[in-house]
Scaffold this motif. Structure first.
Motif, PDB file in Angstrom:
ATOM      1  N   MET A   1       0.720  -1.377   0.074  1.00  0.00           N
ATOM      2  CA  MET A   1       0.029   0.058   0.024  1.00  0.00           C
ATOM      3  C   MET A   1       0.906   1.199  -0.036  1.00  0.00           C
ATOM      4  SD  MET A   1      -3.125  -1.010   2.390  1.00  0.00           S
ATOM      5  CE  MET A   1      -3.849   0.762   2.483  1.00  0.00           C
ATOM      6  N   LYS A   2       1.946   1.130   0.772  1.00  0.00           N
ATOM      7  CA  LYS A   2       2.745   2.370   0.802  1.00  0.00           C
ATOM      8  C   LYS A   2       3.476   2.589  -0.684  1.00  0.00           C
ATOM      9  CE  LYS A   2       7.349   3.190   2.795  1.00  0.00           C
ATOM     10  NZ  LYS A   2       8.220   2.852   3.803  1.00  0.00           N
ATOM     11  N   GLU A   3       3.762   1.609  -1.234  1.00  0.00           N
ATOM     12  CA  GLU A   3       4.402   1.717  -2.514  1.00  0.00           C
ATOM     13  C   GLU A   3       3.319   2.119  -3.520  1.00  0.00           C
ATOM     14  OE1 GLU A   3       5.986  -2.332  -3.428  1.00  0.00           O
ATOM     15  OE2 GLU A   3       7.458  -2.132  -2.003  1.00  0.00           O
ATOM     16  N   ALA A   4       2.061   1.690  -3.479  1.00  0.00           N
ATOM     17  CA  ALA A   4       0.960   2.020  -4.407  1.00  0.00           C
ATOM     18  C   ALA A   4       0.546   3.708  -4.043  1.00  0.00           C
ATOM     19  CB  ALA A   4      -0.223   1.295  -4.247  1.00  0.00           C
TER      20      ALA A   4
ATOM     21  N   LEU B   1      -0.003  11.784  -9.624  1.00  0.00           N
ATOM     22  CA  LEU B   1      -0.698  13.002  -9.378  1.00  0.00           C
ATOM     23  C   LEU B   1       0.121  14.434  -9.334  1.00  0.00           C
ATOM     24  CD1 LEU B   1      -3.303  12.135  -6.914  1.00  0.00           C
ATOM     25  CD2 LEU B   1      -3.740  12.253  -9.331  1.00  0.00           C
ATOM     26  N   ALA B   2       1.180  14.305  -8.724  1.00  0.00           N
ATOM     27  CA  ALA B   2       2.011  15.517  -8.800  1.00  0.00           C
ATOM     28  C   ALA B   2       2.392  15.933 -10.221  1.00  0.00           C
ATOM     29  CB  ALA B   2       3.184  15.172  -7.844  1.00  0.00           C
ATOM     30  N   GLN B   3       2.921  14.792 -11.164  1.00  0.00           N
ATOM     31  CA  GLN B   3       3.104  14.941 -12.432  1.00  0.00           C
ATOM     32  C   GLN B   3       2.006  15.507 -13.266  1.00  0.00           C
ATOM     33  OE1 GLN B   3       5.078  11.503 -13.789  1.00  0.00           O
ATOM     34  NE2 GLN B   3       7.019  11.743 -12.062  1.00  0.00           N
TER      35      GLN B   3
ATOM     36  N   GLU C   1      -3.252   7.014 -16.427  1.00  0.00           N
ATOM     37  CA  GLU C   1      -2.220   6.415 -15.409  1.00  0.00           C
ATOM     38  C   GLU C   1      -2.867   6.845 -13.854  1.00  0.00           C
ATOM     39  OE1 GLU C   1       2.442   6.294 -15.298  1.00  0.00           O
ATOM     40  OE2 GLU C   1       1.470   8.260 -15.802  1.00  0.00           O
ATOM     41  N   ALA C   2      -3.405   7.926 -13.986  1.00  0.00           N
ATOM     42  CA  ALA C   2      -3.694   8.188 -12.256  1.00  0.00           C
ATOM     43  C   ALA C   2      -4.900   7.183 -11.992  1.00  0.00           C
ATOM     44  CB  ALA C   2      -3.808   9.743 -12.354  1.00  0.00           C
TER      45      ALA C   2
ATOM     46  N   GLU D   1      -5.596   4.522 -13.080  1.00  0.00           N
ATOM     47  CA  GLU D   1      -5.142   3.121 -12.884  1.00  0.00           C
ATOM     48  C   GLU D   1      -4.230   3.163 -11.415  1.00  0.00           C
ATOM     49  OE1 GLU D   1      -4.607  -0.785 -12.998  1.00  0.00           O
ATOM     50  OE2 GLU D   1      -5.894   0.176 -14.075  1.00  0.00           O
ATOM     51  N   ALA D   2      -3.698   3.973 -11.326  1.00  0.00           N
ATOM     52  CA  ALA D   2      -2.831   4.117  -9.700  1.00  0.00           C
ATOM     53  C   ALA D   2      -3.832   4.199  -8.607  1.00  0.00           C
ATOM     54  CB  ALA D   2      -1.826   5.072  -9.864  1.00  0.00           C
ATOM     55  N   LEU D   3      -4.771   4.948  -8.895  1.00  0.00           N
ATOM     56  CA  LEU D   3      -6.075   4.928  -7.852  1.00  0.00           C
ATOM     57  C   LEU D   3      -6.762   3.704  -7.629  1.00  0.00           C
ATOM     58  CD1 LEU D   3      -7.362   6.574  -5.724  1.00  0.00           C
ATOM     59  CD2 LEU D   3      -8.746   7.642  -7.730  1.00  0.00           C
ATOM     60  N   ARG D   4      -7.116   3.029  -8.830  1.00  0.00           N
ATOM     61  CA  ARG D   4      -7.761   1.691  -8.494  1.00  0.00           C
ATOM     62  C   ARG D   4      -6.850   0.741  -8.044  1.00  0.00           C
ATOM     63  NH1 ARG D   4      -9.810   3.357 -13.463  1.00  0.00           N
ATOM     64  NH2 ARG D   4      -8.054   2.319 -14.754  1.00  0.00           N
ATOM     65  N   ASN D   5      -5.674   0.549  -8.168  1.00  0.00           N
ATOM     66  CA  ASN D   5      -4.393  -0.106  -7.578  1.00  0.00           C
ATOM     67  C   ASN D   5      -4.487   0.176  -6.072  1.00  0.00           C
ATOM     68  OD1 ASN D   5      -2.519  -2.320  -7.628  1.00  0.00           O
ATOM     69  ND2 ASN D   5      -1.142  -0.650  -7.257  1.00  0.00           N
ATOM     70  N   TYR D   6      -4.286   1.330  -5.552  1.00  0.00           N
ATOM     71  CA  TYR D   6      -4.445   1.684  -4.455  1.00  0.00           C
ATOM     72  C   TYR D   6      -5.701   1.070  -3.721  1.00  0.00           C
ATOM     73  CZ  TYR D   6      -3.814   4.027  -0.107  1.00  0.00           C
ATOM     74  OH  TYR D   6      -3.907   4.553   1.070  1.00  0.00           O
ATOM     75  N   GLU D   7      -6.809   1.555  -4.255  1.00  0.00           N
ATOM     76  CA  GLU D   7      -8.064   1.046  -3.672  1.00  0.00           C
ATOM     77  C   GLU D   7      -8.417  -0.274  -3.673  1.00  0.00           C
ATOM     78  OE1 GLU D   7     -10.712   3.124  -6.489  1.00  0.00           O
ATOM     79  OE2 GLU D   7     -10.841   4.975  -5.421  1.00  0.00           O
ATOM     80  N   THR D   8      -7.737  -1.079  -4.486  1.00  0.00           N
ATOM     81  CA  THR D   8      -7.873  -2.632  -4.578  1.00  0.00           C
ATOM     82  C   THR D   8      -6.988  -3.207  -3.477  1.00  0.00           C
ATOM     83  OG1 THR D   8      -8.240  -2.697  -6.868  1.00  0.00           O
ATOM     84  CG2 THR D   8      -7.280  -4.889  -5.743  1.00  0.00           C
ATOM     85  N   LEU D   9      -5.876  -2.483  -3.351  1.00  0.00           N
ATOM     86  CA  LEU D   9      -4.949  -2.935  -2.112  1.00  0.00           C
ATOM     87  C   LEU D   9      -5.543  -2.583  -0.857  1.00  0.00           C
ATOM     88  CD1 LEU D   9      -1.538  -1.854  -3.607  1.00  0.00           C
ATOM     89  CD2 LEU D   9      -2.318  -4.187  -3.002  1.00  0.00           C
TER      90      LEU D   9
END
Length: 160
Positions: A81-84, A92-94, A102-103, A105-113
């Motif tokens: 979760m920390k890595e995600a 998001l910063a970029q 891409e953001a 997908e990263a959010l979905r990955n974080y939510e899944t974890l």
């Protein structure tokens, strides 16, 4: 007038993106803050349970064994979760105010974890409750379940 609204909207979106990135990063790091040495001795970390739920020595030893066995799994989930969260924050910063694919997908990955972590923690808490007398197990679940729905997911945070 349109320019003013556009500037306001861009500023608001940048603010939301920055806040979200900061929030995700701080929560993913905070959830594992108690992975430190103070939770590595289950007898000390869980001593409150023995008195609060009137656990026998045998029940308490089972609770401690379950907790100790679960910590590596919990630590691994926290690390993922920390890595995600770090990845999401970076994206998001970029990307600025845009919620890019891409953001998303990263959010979905974080939510899944996060959901995976909650399911695993709930399973661990239920398993812990089952080694107690039924009334004590119900009281334990009543006490710890509200903590499961907070941002603190590490088992040591939930069982305080």
């Amino acid at each position: 007038m349109k320019t003013g609204w556009l500037i306001l909207m861009v500023a608001a979106l940048l603010g939301v993106a920055g806040f979200t990135a900061r929030l995700v990063q701080s929560k993913s790091h905070a959830s594992c803050a108690s992975c430190a040495a103070n939770v590595r001795d289950p007898g000390t970390a869980l001593a409150w349970m023995k008195s609060e739920f009137q656990l026998s020595e045998e029940e308490f030893q089972k609770v401690c064994s379950l907790h100790e066995a679960y910590l590596p799994k919990c630590d691994a989930m926290c690390e993922r979760m920390k890595e995600a969260g770090t990845r999401l924050s970076s994206i998001l910063a970029q990307s600025g105010p845009e919620m890019t694919p891409e953001a998303e997908e990263a959010l979905r990955n974080y939510e899944t974890l996060r959901a995976e972590c909650q399911r695993a923690t709930l399973g661990h808490l239920a398993e812990t409750a089952r080694v107690m007398k039924p009334e004590a197990g119900r009281a334990y679940m009543k006490k710890v379940l509200p903590h499961l729905l907070t941002t603190n997911q590490h088992v040591s945070e939930v069982t305080r």
